[in-house]
Each structure stands twice: as structure tokens, then as C-alpha cells.
Scaffold this motif. Structure first.
Motif, short mmCIF file in Angstrom:
data_model
loop_
_atom_site.label_atom_id
_atom_site.label_comp_id
_atom_site.label_asym_id
_atom_site.label_seq_id
_atom_site.Cartn_x
_atom_site.Cartn_y
_atom_site.Cartn_z
N LYS A 2 0.81 -1.22 0.00
CA LYS A 2 0.00 0.00 0.00
C LYS A 2 0.84 1.27 0.00
O LYS A 2 0.35 2.36 -0.32
N THR A 3 2.14 1.14 0.36
CA THR A 3 2.99 2.33 0.47
C THR A 3 4.32 2.20 -0.27
O THR A 3 4.93 3.20 -0.64
N GLY A 4 4.82 1.00 -0.43
CA GLY A 4 6.16 0.79 -0.98
C GLY A 4 7.24 0.79 0.08
O GLY A 4 8.42 0.66 -0.23
N ASN A 165 -1.91 -4.61 -4.52
CA ASN A 165 -2.52 -3.30 -4.29
C ASN A 165 -3.40 -2.87 -5.47
O ASN A 165 -3.47 -1.70 -5.81
N TYR A 169 1.32 0.78 -8.53
CA TYR A 169 2.76 0.63 -8.28
C TYR A 169 3.20 1.71 -7.30
O TYR A 169 2.85 2.89 -7.45
N SER A 170 3.97 1.32 -6.29
CA SER A 170 4.54 2.25 -5.32
C SER A 170 6.05 2.15 -5.37
O SER A 170 6.61 1.06 -5.28
N LYS A 171 6.71 3.26 -5.50
CA LYS A 171 8.17 3.28 -5.47
C LYS A 171 8.65 2.84 -4.08
O LYS A 171 8.12 3.29 -3.06
N PRO A 191 4.59 8.72 -0.29
CA PRO A 191 4.45 7.67 -1.30
C PRO A 191 4.45 8.23 -2.71
O PRO A 191 3.88 9.29 -2.96
N GLN A 193 3.21 6.92 -6.24
CA GLN A 193 2.38 5.83 -6.73
C GLN A 193 1.83 6.11 -8.13
O GLN A 193 1.58 7.26 -8.49
#
Length: 388
Positions: A2-4, A165, A169-171, A191, A193
Motif C-alpha cells: 500500500k505504500t512501498g 494493491n 505501483y509504489s516506489k 508515497p 504511486q
């Protein structure tokens, strides 16, 4: 996912052990991913219009158009360039749905699916999902789907977070904040995203990777990948020479990716390789999810494809043929091909199918055309679904 945010990262068995090159962080080192790369190819295929029910033939198939079906080079082609991939167990299963092919990690349908989907399209998606090492299309052939391109464990684990998720995509970030000695904040996590896949595509992938019934023929009903009390999506990967073992799995709130191997690149004993990683990964997932609420992935949308081959039927118009007979690969739900035999792979796939059918004859039952199985021009639909 959810956050990376990176919750934990272990890059070596023992940082201080020089005999195993312990100060080498394998979590950020390029390694061949084996079959753990397959879900990315399947995602792109589902985007194109192929479905979990789509049938491909798991039969011995030659993919180099300069070789015959038996792997003999034609003309000046070298024998080493002929490409006839095998499954992990050396068996062929005949008509196989994409659901079963992915769940059981079958290689031949996966290679066919990459051809249908397009290498360039898959590379583009892989990059959007954060795989920085998958770049130049000229470096790869159809073996890309079997792990022919090196990836980093951290990046591939984060790519799976896109499935967890709902396509976002989350870095990755290992740092929550940076402060000075007096408490002044110099940097705070935010985040980064991007929606790279629709939720209806990731829900299909998650639904397959949690399908223990579809997975059972290859892994058994009570393998280390099965969680009785909650849905956990998971995929394994093994390179041909047993130098790399992978397990990557996820819930909506945590993704855990693991690699096993030797830093000096020596192989793992084949007899024990299957028992090395999955139990360790399972223990980590149990600890990560204990005392947390059970979460579920979104239900996938129903299959609305009009073509029988995309809905699980492979016996059409009184015969059984390659999928290239019924779809234009870049637009499977579009018009039927007018000259399917002009596709460079047609004769190779068809020869493999007919050779398998000679040894394993399948009968076709007659069914009247319906809305679900529309009639081809001037032809009668023969529709015989089978369990596979």
C-alpha cells in the motif's frame, strides 16, 4: 504494497562470513527469476483479452522457425538455436487453460502466451512495474517468460505489490524520515504511486495465484504454499541449473519475496532444491500475518469473451487446432484471421498439436451454436469443454 515501504530486507545469510561473500547484498543483485516472472506476462495477456479460461496446448513444440518440429535445423541454422522448451517434469498435458498453466507453472503454454502477447509489450509492462533491469528487447527471446532476463529480488517483490494493491505501483522506500541531532526533519516519506494495471487484471492474477485446486497437480493439496485460514497469493521460480530458487507471495497488506542460492553461483542439489525455500518463506508469511485481520482480494469480473477458444473450448467446427487458427494475436477478441497459416508460428504449433492428438485422440461432441459460442461464417460450432 500500500505504500512501498520496505519492512525488512536481508541480503546475506551472514554479513560477517567472508567465506560465503557475506557482505554481498543479493536482494539488490540481478539474478534470473525463473518462473516467478510469469505473472507479468499473464497480466499483459489478460490486458490484451486472453482469459484464465483460454486454452493453449501443452505439447512438445518447436519455436524457432528455422528448425523443424523435431529440433533439426533447416538450412544454415545451428542446432543450438532450435528452441523446444520442456516442463519441469518433462510431461505434456495437452489442452490446458491459462489458469492451470500459471497455477502449475507450465512452461510451454507460457512461451506460447509470450508470443501471443508480444515481447515488447511485456517489457513495457515490466518497466512500469519497476523492473529496471528488463530493458532492451533485442536481448531477449521467448525464454524471457521462463526467467531469461535478470531481475533484482527487491524490484520483483515490489512488482508483485502491484498485484497486491489492485494495480497500483509504489516506489520502494527504506527510509521513513531523516532528522538532524536536534530533531529537525530534513526528509519525510511520501508515497510515489502510479496505476499501472487495472484492478480487474490484478484480481485475475491474484485469483489464480490463490487457487490451491488449480495448483495441486504440481504442488500437492497441502504444500507450504497453501494457507488454510486466509488467501495468500504465491508464485515460485527455479532456474534450469538450480542456481536460483524464488518464492514471492502476498496478501493485500504484505509482500514477501525470497531468493535462495549461493553467492558464488554454484547450483543447489536438484534433489533438495524443492525443500529449501518454500518452508522458510511460509514461516515468514505466518509471522507477518499473525494477529492481523483476514483480507480478501477483489473478485475477478466474469469472462465475457465471445470466442469459444477464449472461453475454454478447444474443439471448434469439428476439429482441434492451434489458437492461431481463431485469433489475431494482438487482438484476440477481434475478427477471426482470414489467413491464419501465414503466422510464422502456425505450422510449428499445429504440427505439435496434431502429433500429440495422434497419441491422445480427443472426441468432439456436437453442440448447436449459442450466444456464448457464436457461429463462424458458413460454419457450425462444435463445442466440447473438458476438465483439465
Amino acid at each position: 504494497p500500500k505504500t512501498g515501504q520496505i519492512l525488512a530486507m536481508v541480503g546475506s545469510r551472514d554479513f560477517f562470513d567472508k567465506t560465503i561473500d557475506g557482505q554481498f547484498n543479493v536482494a539488490i543483485a540481478p539474478r534470473q527469476p525463473g518462473s516467478s516472472f510469469k505473472p507479468i506476462v499473464y497480466s499483459e495477456a489478460f490486458l490484451k483479452g486472453y482469459t484464465p479460461e483460454t486454452v493453449l496446448f501443452d505439447v512438445e513444440t518447436q519455436f524457432n522457425t528455422h528448425c523443424d518440429i523435431y529440433g533439426n535445423p533447416i538450412g544454415n541454422t545451428s542446432k543450438d538455436s532450435c528452441y523446444t522448451p520442456q516442463n519441469y517434469d518433462g510431461l505434456f498435458r495437452g489442452p490446458t487453460s491459462l489458469r492451470n498453466a500459471l497455477a502449475q507453472s507450465l512452461n510451454i503454454p507460457a512461451v506460447k502466451l509470450l508470443y501471443l502477447t508480444g515481447i515488447n509489450n511485456v517489457i513495457d509492462l515490466a518497466q512500469k512495474m519497476g523492473l529496471s533491469t528488463i530493458t532492451d528487447p533485442s536481448r531477449y527471446g521467448l525464454s524471457l517468460v521462463l526467467g531469461g532476463g535478470e531481475v533484482k529480488l527487491l524490484e520483483l517483490t515490489n512488482a508483485y505489490s502491484v498485484f497486491a494493491n489492485n494495480g497500483i505501483y509504489s516506489k520502494t522506500s527504506p527510509i521513513l524520515e531523516v532528522t538532524t541531532s536536534d530533531g529537525t526533519k530534513l526528509e519525510t516519506f511520501r508515497p510515489v504511486q502510479t496505476q499501472v494495471l487495472p484492478e480487474n487484471i490484478t484480481s485475475l492474477v491474484s485469483n489464480i495465484l490463490t487457487d490451491n485446486i488449480a495448483r495441486t497437480p504440481s504442488y500437492g493439496a497441502t504444500s507450504a504454499l497453501y494457507f488454510k485460514d486466509r488467501p495468500v497469493a504465491v508464485k515460485t521460480g527455479t532456474t534450469n541449473d538450480y542456481r536460483d530458487l524464488w518464492v514471492i507471495g502476498y496478501t493485500p497488506s504484505v509482500v514477501i519475496g525470497m531468493w535462495a542460492g549461493n553467492n558464488d553461483n554454484t547450483p543447489i542439489d536438484k534433489k533438495t532444491s524443492g525443500f529449501v525455500l518454500a518452508p522458510v518463506w511460509r514461516k515468514a508469511m505466518l509471522v507477518a500475518t499473525e494477529n492481523t485481520p483476514v483480507e480478501y482480494f477483489p473478485d475477478p469480473l466474469p469472462n465475457t469473451s465471445s470466442k469459444p477458444i477464449l472461453r475454454g473450448t478447444f474443439c471448434i467446427n469439428g476439429g482441434i487446432h492451434t489458437i492461431l487458427n481463431y485469433v489475431i494475436k494482438n487482438n484476440p477478441n477481434g475478427e477471426y484471421p482470414t489467413s491464419p497459416t501465414t503466422d510464422s508460428q502456425y505450422s510449428l504449433w499445429e504440427t505439435g498439436i496434431q502429433a500429440w492428438l495422434n497419441k491422445h485422440p480427443l472426441a468432439c461432441g456436437i453442440q448447436s451454436p449459442t450466444q456464448d459460442t457464436p457461429q463462424l461464417p458458413n460454419q457450425q460450432i462444435i463445442n466440447t469443454p473438458v476438465e483439465i
